[in-house]
Design a protein around this motif. Structure first.
Motif, PDB file in Angstrom:
ATOM      1  N   ARG A   6     -55.396  13.462  22.276  1.00 43.11           N
ATOM      2  CA  ARG A   6     -55.749  12.973  20.941  1.00 43.11           C
ATOM      3  C   ARG A   6     -56.562  11.547  20.863  1.00 43.11           C
ATOM      4  O   ARG A   6     -56.281  10.678  21.629  1.00 43.11           O
ATOM      5  CB  ARG A   6     -54.289  12.584  20.149  1.00 43.11           C
ATOM      6  N   PHE A   7     -57.811  11.740  20.317  1.00 42.55           N
ATOM      7  CA  PHE A   7     -58.403  10.502  20.171  1.00 42.55           C
ATOM      8  C   PHE A   7     -57.964   9.596  18.907  1.00 42.55           C
ATOM      9  O   PHE A   7     -57.600  10.070  17.888  1.00 42.55           O
ATOM     10  CB  PHE A   7     -60.004  10.792  19.604  1.00 42.55           C
ATOM     11  N   ILE A   8     -57.357   8.513  19.229  1.00 40.59           N
ATOM     12  CA  ILE A   8     -57.110   7.442  18.174  1.00 40.59           C
ATOM     13  C   ILE A   8     -58.171   6.406  18.038  1.00 40.59           C
ATOM     14  O   ILE A   8     -58.530   5.795  18.967  1.00 40.59           O
ATOM     15  CB  ILE A   8     -55.999   7.001  18.901  1.00 40.59           C
ATOM     16  N   PRO A   9     -58.667   6.710  16.890  1.00 34.99           N
ATOM     17  CA  PRO A   9     -59.877   5.399  16.374  1.00 34.99           C
ATOM     18  C   PRO A   9     -59.203   4.056  16.529  1.00 34.99           C
ATOM     19  O   PRO A   9     -57.947   3.697  16.461  1.00 34.99           O
ATOM     20  CB  PRO A   9     -59.943   5.884  14.887  1.00 34.99           C
ATOM     21  N   LYS A  10     -60.205   3.072  16.935  1.00 34.36           N
ATOM     22  CA  LYS A  10     -59.835   1.722  17.095  1.00 34.36           C
ATOM     23  C   LYS A  10     -59.293   0.935  15.919  1.00 34.36           C
ATOM     24  O   LYS A  10     -58.306   0.425  15.749  1.00 34.36           O
ATOM     25  CB  LYS A  10     -61.193   0.996  17.604  1.00 34.36           C
ATOM     26  N   SER A  11     -59.719   1.471  14.674  1.00 28.45           N
ATOM     27  CA  SER A  11     -59.206   1.208  13.479  1.00 28.45           C
ATOM     28  C   SER A  11     -57.616   1.276  13.213  1.00 28.45           C
ATOM     29  O   SER A  11     -56.886   0.645  12.905  1.00 28.45           O
ATOM     30  CB  SER A  11     -59.973   1.595  12.309  1.00 28.45           C
ATOM     31  N   GLU A  12     -57.402   2.623  13.632  1.00 27.33           N
ATOM     32  CA  GLU A  12     -55.935   2.911  13.640  1.00 27.33           C
ATOM     33  C   GLU A  12     -55.190   2.137  14.547  1.00 27.33           C
ATOM     34  O   GLU A  12     -53.829   1.957  14.164  1.00 27.33           O
ATOM     35  CB  GLU A  12     -55.806   4.467  13.907  1.00 27.33           C
ATOM     36  N   LEU A  13     -55.591   1.866  15.815  1.00 23.39           N
ATOM     37  CA  LEU A  13     -54.865   1.224  16.755  1.00 23.39           C
ATOM     38  C   LEU A  13     -54.728  -0.286  16.178  1.00 23.39           C
ATOM     39  O   LEU A  13     -53.468  -0.926  16.415  1.00 23.39           O
ATOM     40  CB  LEU A  13     -55.589   0.967  17.954  1.00 23.39           C
ATOM     41  N   GLU A  14     -55.921  -0.869  15.569  1.00 20.54           N
ATOM     42  CA  GLU A  14     -55.726  -2.405  15.148  1.00 20.54           C
ATOM     43  C   GLU A  14     -54.655  -2.200  13.697  1.00 20.54           C
ATOM     44  O   GLU A  14     -53.989  -3.215  13.878  1.00 20.54           O
ATOM     45  CB  GLU A  14     -57.055  -2.589  14.441  1.00 20.54           C
ATOM     46  N   ARG A  15     -54.752  -1.356  12.983  1.00 19.11           N
ATOM     47  CA  ARG A  15     -53.729  -1.214  11.916  1.00 19.11           C
ATOM     48  C   ARG A  15     -52.313  -1.368  12.339  1.00 19.11           C
ATOM     49  O   ARG A  15     -51.426  -1.876  11.853  1.00 19.11           O
ATOM     50  CB  ARG A  15     -54.116   0.147  11.223  1.00 19.11           C
ATOM     51  N   ALA A  16     -52.024  -0.354  13.410  1.00 20.58           N
ATOM     52  CA  ALA A  16     -50.855  -0.440  13.822  1.00 20.58           C
ATOM     53  C   ALA A  16     -50.320  -1.601  14.452  1.00 20.58           C
ATOM     54  O   ALA A  16     -49.132  -2.092  14.139  1.00 20.58           O
ATOM     55  CB  ALA A  16     -50.392   0.829  14.954  1.00 20.58           C
ATOM     56  N   ARG A  17     -51.225  -2.362  15.130  1.00 17.09           N
ATOM     57  CA  ARG A  17     -50.934  -3.498  15.770  1.00 17.09           C
ATOM     58  C   ARG A  17     -50.475  -4.584  14.596  1.00 17.09           C
ATOM     59  O   ARG A  17     -49.451  -5.574  14.815  1.00 17.09           O
ATOM     60  CB  ARG A  17     -52.020  -4.247  16.598  1.00 17.09           C
ATOM     61  N   LEU A  18     -51.617  -4.876  13.601  1.00 17.25           N
ATOM     62  CA  LEU A  18     -51.271  -5.706  12.539  1.00 17.25           C
ATOM     63  C   LEU A  18     -49.896  -5.403  11.912  1.00 17.25           C
ATOM     64  O   LEU A  18     -49.162  -6.366  11.375  1.00 17.25           O
ATOM     65  CB  LEU A  18     -52.429  -5.625  11.647  1.00 17.25           C
ATOM     66  N   ILE A  19     -49.375  -4.087  11.632  1.00 18.85           N
ATOM     67  CA  ILE A  19     -48.264  -3.731  10.842  1.00 18.85           C
ATOM     68  C   ILE A  19     -47.013  -4.295  11.828  1.00 18.85           C
ATOM     69  O   ILE A  19     -46.061  -5.047  11.311  1.00 18.85           O
ATOM     70  CB  ILE A  19     -48.291  -2.393  10.811  1.00 18.85           C
ATOM     71  N   GLN A  20     -47.073  -4.053  13.253  1.00 19.58           N
ATOM     72  CA  GLN A  20     -46.188  -4.690  14.191  1.00 19.58           C
ATOM     73  C   GLN A  20     -46.034  -6.038  14.088  1.00 19.58           C
ATOM     74  O   GLN A  20     -45.014  -6.628  14.095  1.00 19.58           O
ATOM     75  CB  GLN A  20     -46.477  -4.055  15.503  1.00 19.58           C
ATOM     76  N   GLU A  21     -47.148  -6.710  13.961  1.00 21.61           N
ATOM     77  CA  GLU A  21     -47.151  -8.160  14.011  1.00 21.61           C
ATOM     78  C   GLU A  21     -46.618  -8.659  12.698  1.00 21.61           C
ATOM     79  O   GLU A  21     -45.701  -9.770  12.660  1.00 21.61           O
ATOM     80  CB  GLU A  21     -48.646  -8.762  14.186  1.00 21.61           C
TER      81      GLU A  21
END
Length: 48
Positions: A6-21
């Motif tokens: 599955r291709f995960i867009p960079k924006s989705e990875l950044e969103r998940a990282r920001l939510i975790q932080e």
């Protein structure tokens, strides 16, 4: 064979990282309340 990648867009990875932080920061300010043990209705309790 048969694996789906599955291709995960960079924006989705950044969103998940920001939510975790943000959750980590929130939990450091407002620690989750974990009661040791809730009293039961049928137990004797000491009242002052």
């Amino acid at each position: 064979m048969g694996e789906i990648v599955r291709f995960i867009p960079k924006s989705e990875l950044e969103r998940a990282r920001l939510i975790q932080e943000a959750r980590a920061i929130y939990d450091s300010i407002f620690p989750p309340a974990v009661p040791d043990r809730a009293p039961q209705d049928d137990e004797d309790s000491v009242k002052n």
